[in-house]
Design an enzyme around this catalytic site. Structure first.
Site, PDB file in Angstrom:
ATOM      1  N   HIS A 118      12.334   6.126  -6.862  1.00  0.00           N
ATOM      2  CA  HIS A 118      11.227   5.855  -5.952  1.00  0.00           C
ATOM      3  C   HIS A 118      11.601   6.044  -4.486  1.00  0.00           C
ATOM      4  CE1 HIS A 118       7.118   5.000  -5.578  1.00  0.00           C
ATOM      5  NE2 HIS A 118       7.173   3.772  -5.141  1.00  0.00           N
ATOM      6  N   HIS A 228      11.444  -1.339  -3.431  1.00  0.00           N
ATOM      7  CA  HIS A 228      10.899  -0.028  -3.089  1.00  0.00           C
ATOM      8  C   HIS A 228      11.899   0.873  -2.350  1.00  0.00           C
ATOM      9  CE1 HIS A 228       6.694  -0.131  -4.277  1.00  0.00           C
ATOM     10  NE2 HIS A 228       6.512   1.024  -3.671  1.00  0.00           N
ATOM     11  N   SER A 322       9.009  -4.914  -1.462  1.00  0.00           N
ATOM     12  CA  SER A 322       9.358  -4.112  -0.296  1.00  0.00           C
ATOM     13  C   SER A 322      10.795  -4.394   0.145  1.00  0.00           C
ATOM     14  CB  SER A 322       8.420  -4.452   0.858  1.00  0.00           C
ATOM     15  OG  SER A 322       8.910  -3.893   2.059  1.00  0.00           O
ATOM     16  N   GLU A 507       4.341   1.737 -11.598  1.00  0.00           N
ATOM     17  CA  GLU A 507       4.951   0.695 -10.777  1.00  0.00           C
ATOM     18  C   GLU A 507       4.286  -0.635 -11.134  1.00  0.00           C
ATOM     19  OE1 GLU A 507       5.345   1.943  -6.611  1.00  0.00           O
ATOM     20  OE2 GLU A 507       4.427   3.821  -7.202  1.00  0.00           O
ATOM     21  N   TYR A 550       0.058   2.353 -10.093  1.00  0.00           N
ATOM     22  CA  TYR A 550       0.438   0.934 -10.180  1.00  0.00           C
ATOM     23  C   TYR A 550      -0.138   0.207 -11.395  1.00  0.00           C
ATOM     24  CZ  TYR A 550       2.576   1.184  -5.596  1.00  0.00           C
ATOM     25  OH  TYR A 550       3.405   1.496  -4.560  1.00  0.00           O
TER      26      TYR A 550
END
Ligand SMILES: *[C@@H]1O[C@H](CO)[C@@H](O)[C@H](O)[C@H]1NC(C)=O
Ligand SMILES: *[C@@H]1O[C@H](CO)[C@@H](O)[C@H](O)[C@H]1NC(C)=O
Ligand SMILES: *[C@@H]1O[C@H](CO)[C@@H](O)[C@H](O)[C@H]1NC(C)=O
Ligand SMILES: *[C@@H]1O[C@H](CO)[C@@H](O)[C@H](O)[C@H]1NC(C)=O
Length: 747
Positions: A118, A228, A322, A507, A550
């Site tokens: 990713h 991520h 994140s 995801e 997602y």
């Protein structure tokens, strides 16, 4: 078993007869291959930002693979981790075709998993559905081929390396390498469910360590952890593996350094700096010279030999996680953003997440990479639990547009054709979107409705099915010029003793992943006849085999933040996954091999549109040659912390990707020779490309090699070198060139 590879069979029989095979031993093989795509002018995959096109390389991308086979049965699995945004259906299809022609039925769709880290800093255009190739102006064959070749060759390497070995497993928490970027959506999950977990992200890293039986030496490690690949921002132009690619680089270098007994450098007493300066002054910049492609490979620091240690950092349930762990703040006021909508007084573009190195994104990449790397080293050095037990696998393809899902209480619901909501267009705090949408929007204004309807007016069925998502882009009902979104998705389970890997084509958010893992584990335990228990490790390998954006929980879907608005198949998407994975888990636990395969995903290669032109010929401006120095390094001496650069007249790096080679090199003087010290794979060395520019002779570019002198660099005399290639016209042969800067001193 072993169709098409009699040599291995002979090898096995011979080996089995001379070695007493202990329980828990496998054949293990690892491989790694350069998959760096075009480093100029190609849109990067991830942020869907048309302006973000490649302009050089921070460090190269790799495909890293392991194969594990049962010694007796030959039953095997292959797992490939890509420094790429995600896996792609078309890439998977082509890789499987190539593996079939090499190995027959040894490696197939159900026992090969291909997973993306990713990173958002790799060249795009390798996915077959329109939604994922709009910003790259369609399909980019060069990006695609680089991936397919690298995956194939990493598996070939792993296959050829297969030797008896053992595998260890360990897990532990990674500190501060991820935060939840949609915490308000997480809070929609039931309180009693949330109470079971300490954090709103999963902090657990699970690691496998591979050890060669004969030599007792470690040959590799693969770990899974969710965060991520967005330490590098939407404005970055340099190809990078982001924090996971960085962690892999650090881990492999750490392993090599800590096991390197060949003291290649003789630490003689340093010559005084005057002598060094004198030596440096004798090394003049060399003008552009022609060379061969192999030169760029011969003079690499890390040779692609099969004995090389492979360290891979794989992705997991990354949906809402994140790496920008300082949180998101408003660019104008510096205050935290609106909690529910991640905007600043109504503007989503002002709300941007900060990494730990803020405002330096390279530093953030390094720090988040190091946090994963350090934990991996801990787990690697302290592991004691050995993997033993069966290897097994299951895969099924599902048409996700209309799965009937039976909920608790026997209510029957359905998934929907794919669609994106306005929260998708709002983007995230890792990369805000455009057009003024906000996360959490469940309405679309009249203007955007008109725009949407001009593209595709959603059917009433679709509008009702997707609620509370408002359909902004009806990708599941758009087929012109070809499909915008996938309908058919693979779900896969790989079992390696007490480790169970769930390959998911998207995801999953933190809670979605937890629900899936728990449901699978329960199913395995209750159907497994004692083979599975509470200690069975169930992990999620995210972004695997194909890509479908997602998967949020039903409750998170209520809020319609980015992750929910990007959950393609409606509110019951996760429930459908759980239902179907439970069936797969049950068949695995019971040893029932007759799961249907399901419908085949389409191969859309023949209809792909490519609007990005290949470079069609470069020529150096009058009076210079490619490889000549345009701007030499400044006079040293330099010290730790300095950034040293030189700029060369150069051509478009797309003529030859110099795979397993290098565009940039730092050479160090040893005795009387200049030997490679750092190359494209190094975190401290940058290859920056700018162009194309016009001169009266044609097109050209400028290549700047920049070296950041890090702690631990040996004092001495160095120079910077550049390799490149060009054609003078579209079909003329490729010429290779090189050039080097003057010598300089690092003291
Ligand atoms: C390991 O590091 C040494 C220098 O410490 C280097 O000479 C050697 O090429 C490295 N090996 C690999 C496989 O990267
Ligand atoms: C966020 O939204 C929820 C309802 O969805 C509301 O209860 C809460 O007060 C909001 N929080 C903030 C900080 O606006
Ligand atoms: C998936 O299912 C939908 C709805 O039943 C159907 O229209 C579509 O053709 C199917 N797709 C494929 C590729 O089989
Ligand atoms: C090269 O370094 C100089 C300072 O020595 C700096 O001004 C220049 O911007 C650098 N060039 C690039 C392309 O990074």
């Amino acid at each position: 078993m072993y169709e098409g590879q009699p040599q291995s069979l002979v090898f096995l029989i011979v080996y089995a007869s001379i070695v007493v095979v202990a329980n828990g031993d496998y054949l293990i093989g690892l491989g790694s291959y350069d998959m760096t795509g075009p480093a100029a002018g190609v849109n990067m995959m991830g942020y869907a930002n048309m302006e973000q096109v490649t302009g050089g390389i921070h460090f190269r991308l790799r495909a890293r693979a392991f194969i594990v086979a049962e010694i007796t049965q030959g039953t095997r699995i292959a797992f490939v981790n890509l420094d790429a945004g995600m896996a792609s259906q078309l890439v998977t299809i082509k890789v499987l075709e190539r593996l079939k022609s090499r190995y027959g039925d040894l490696y197939k769709e159900d026992n090969v998993a291909i997973s993306g880290t990713h990173t958002h800093a790799g060249p795009g255009g390798y996915l077959q559905y329109i939604t994922y190739s709009i910003t790259s102006l369609g399909f980019v064959p060069q990006s695609f081929d680089a991936l397919v070749n690298a995956i194939e060759l990493s598996i070939v390497q792993a296959h050829e390396n297969l030797k008896p070995g053992s595998i260890f497993i360990n897990s532990g928490d990674v500190e501060n390498a991820g935060i939840n970027r949609s915490p308000s959506a997480y809070l929609f999950n039931p309180p009693d469910e949330r109470a079971k977990y300490r954090h709103d992200v999963d902090t657990l890293m699970t690691l496998l360590k591979f050890v060669d039986k004969k030599s007792g030496k470690s040959v590799g490690a693969f770990s899974w952890f969710a965060t991520h690949g967005t330490s590098m921002s939407r404005d970055n132009k340099l190809i990078s593996g982001d924090n996971k690619g960085a962690a892999a680089r650090f881990f492999e270098d750490w392993f090599n350094a800590s096991n390197d007994t060949s003291s290649s450098y003789n630490h003689r007493r340093l010559k005084d700096s005057r002598a060094l300066l004198k030596q440096a002054s004798r090394i003049k910049a060399t003008g552009g010279q022609s060379c061969t492609k192999t030169a760029s490979q011969l003079y690499k620091v890390r040779k692609n030999d099969e004995s090389r240690f492979v360290g891979a950092f794989c992705q997991s349930n990354v949906g809402d996680v994140s790496p920008n762990v300082l949180g998101a703040f408003c660019l104008d006021t510096g205050k935290p953003c609106d909690f529910n909508r991640s905007s600043c007084h109504g503007d989503d573009q002002l709300c941007v997440g900060r990494g730990p190195g803020y405002p330096d994104e390279i530093l953030s990449t390094k720090i988040i990479g190091e946090r994963q790397f350090q934990k991996a080293v801990d787990l690697f050095t302290s592991t004691e639990e050995e993997i033993n037990g069966k290897i097994d696998y299951r895969l099924v393809y599902l048409n996700f547009t209309d799965i009937e899902v039976v909920l608790d209480g026997n209510q029957v619901v359905k998934t929907c054709p794919a669609a994106l909501g306005p929260g998708f267009a709002a983007g995230t705090t890792d990369g805000p979107g455009v057009f003024g949408f906000q996360q959490g929007d469940t309405e679309i204004n009249e203007f955007w409705k008109k725009v949407r309807d001009a593209i595709q007016e959603p059917s009433q069925y679709q509008v009702d099915c997707q609620k509370p998502k408002a359909v902004l882009l009806d990708t599941g009902e758009m087929f012109w010029p070809y499909s915008w979104a996938p309908e058919i998705l693979p779900i896969q389970i790989l079992r390696l003793g007490q480790l169970v890997i769930l390959s998911v084509p998207g995801e999953f958010t933190t809670m979605a992943g937890r629900r899936l893992r728990e449901a699978v584990k329960e199913t395995l335990i209750s159907n497994g006849n004692g083979e599975f228990n509470d200690d069975t490790n169930v992990i999620i390998a995210g972004l695997s085999n194909t890509y479908s954006q997602y998967v949020a929980t039903f409750e998170e879907y209520e809020q319609q933040r980015y992750e929910a608005a990007s959950t393609l198949y409606g509110p019951h998407t996760l429930s459908a996954y759980i239902q179907e994975f439970k069936k797969l888990a049950e068949s695995l636990a019971r040893g029932d091999k007759n799961v249907g395969r399901g419908p085949s995903p389409p191969d859309l290669s023949s209809v792909q549109i490519s609007l990005l032109a290949d470079p069609s010929g470069d020529s150096p401006p009058p009076g210079v040659k490619f490889g000549d120095i345009k701007q030499d390094v400044k006079n040293g001496p330099f010290k730790v912390g300095d950034r040293i650069n030189a700029t060369f007249w150069s051509a478009n790096p797309r003529y030859d990707l110099l795979t397993e080679g290098t565009f940039s090199l730092v050479e160090m003087l040893q005795e009387d020779r200049l030997i490679p010290a750092f190359d494209d794979d190094d975190f401290c060395l940058y290859f920056k490309w700018d162009g194309p520019f016009f001169s009266s002779a044609g097109l050209y570019g400028l290549a700047t090699i920049e070296w950041e002198v890090r702690h631990g660099t040996k004092p001495g005399v160095y120079r910077l070198r550049h390799y490149g290639s060009f054609r003078t016209a579209k079909d003329s042969p490729v010429n290779y060139f090189t050039g080097a800067s003057s010598g300089f001193v690092v003291s």
